[in-house]
Design an enzyme around this catalytic site. Structure first.
Site, PDB file in Angstrom:
ATOM      1  N   SER A 116       0.936  -1.230   0.048  1.00  0.00           N
ATOM      2  CA  SER A 116       0.081  -0.176   0.028  1.00  0.00           C
ATOM      3  C   SER A 116       0.858   1.327  -0.042  1.00  0.00           C
ATOM      4  O   SER A 116       0.339   2.110  -0.292  1.00  0.00           O
ATOM      5  CB  SER A 116      -0.852  -0.131   1.060  1.00  0.00           C
ATOM      6  OG  SER A 116      -0.127   0.085   2.412  1.00  0.00           O
ATOM      7  N   LYS A 148       0.808   4.683   6.620  1.00  0.00           N
ATOM      8  CA  LYS A 148       0.362   5.675   5.715  1.00  0.00           C
ATOM      9  C   LYS A 148       1.077   7.073   5.781  1.00  0.00           C
ATOM     10  O   LYS A 148       1.714   7.380   6.583  1.00  0.00           O
ATOM     11  CB  LYS A 148      -1.296   5.895   5.622  1.00  0.00           C
ATOM     12  CG  LYS A 148      -2.130   4.765   5.743  1.00  0.00           C
ATOM     13  CD  LYS A 148      -2.178   3.908   4.460  1.00  0.00           C
ATOM     14  CE  LYS A 148      -2.873   2.389   4.792  1.00  0.00           C
ATOM     15  NZ  LYS A 148      -2.828   1.752   3.477  1.00  0.00           N
TER      16      LYS A 148
END
Length: 231
Positions: free
Chosen positions: A61, A109
């Site tokens: 990701s 993230k």
């Protein structure tokens, strides 16, 4: 004492002085070793718990910035003194509805917007804007190694004001990241469900240290310098 005679001149004093100067016998190395190991383990536990921790990357990701099985160091102390900033890469405890497996609760993230920010996708050039300022994300968005094509900033539109005390976070591999954009769409436009609490942040990733050939210090991309404070 006779004139000109120094103490110990007869040899007696010299012998006594020599004996006094000999260092006292210390405990053997093997007796001290368990204590040294115990102290080292205690220090390691303290550092890991409150200061710095190693994390490995289990998914794609955050490609191309971070590859699967990369190792990063995370500063767990920095956000005790300041809030996360736009552009930082953070590790956080994900809300339960973000997880595909409940035990896999720690996500990594990039912070795109902070409390009070107005974050929008997209402008007429396909860029995400924060407080009206477009972001140039070309330095970190995923590039397909087969086609050479870069992921678009977002495949879905959104227009959100981030609540105070919360963060809008996204992976660098936008087409393969479960993040704020993805949760916003899934939750029918719920801003609370799409953002994470500042209190959920574990720390800031500051260096990629393994594999050593890819060693890299993480800096906030320059594009975030131009983002104005929310009005």
């Amino acid at each position: 004492m006779e004139e000109g005679q120094a103490p110990g001149a007869d040899g007696e004093g010299a012998e006594e002085s020599s004996e006094k100067q000999q260092p006292k016998k210390k405990g053997s190395f093997w007796k001290e070793l368990p204590i040294l190991l115990g102290v080292a383990i205690l220090v390691a536990i303290v550092v890991r718990t409150w200061v710095v921790q190693t994390y490995y990357i289990p998914s794609g990701s955050m490609e191309t910035t971070l590859q699967i099985n990369d190792r990063v160091l995370v500063n767990k102390l920095v956000h005790d003194f300041s809030d996360p900033e736009r552009g930082e890469i953070i590790v956080f405890t994900a809300p339960k509805d973000w997880r595909s497996v409940e035990e896999e609760d720690e996500f990594i993230k990039r912070v795109i917007a902070v409390g009070g920010d107005h974050v929008v996708c997209c402008d007429d050039q396909g860029r995400i804007t924060v407080n009206g300022q477009p972001l140039d994300e070309t330095s970190y968005l995923y590039v397909n190694p087969l086609t050479g094509e870069q992921d678009p900033p977002s495949g879905d539109p959104f227009d959100v004001i981030v609540p105070e005390g919360r963060l809008w976070v996204m992976g660098d591999h936008r087409s393969a990241s479960g993040d704020s954009r993805e949760r916003y769409i899934r939750n029918g436009g719920s801003v609370e469900g799409a953002t994470i609490s500042v209190d959920a942040v574990i720390g800031k990733a500051f260096v990629l240290f393994w594999p050593f050939s890819d060693f890299n210090w993480f800096a906030i991309p320059e594009t975030y310098d131009d983002v104005p404070e929310p009005s």
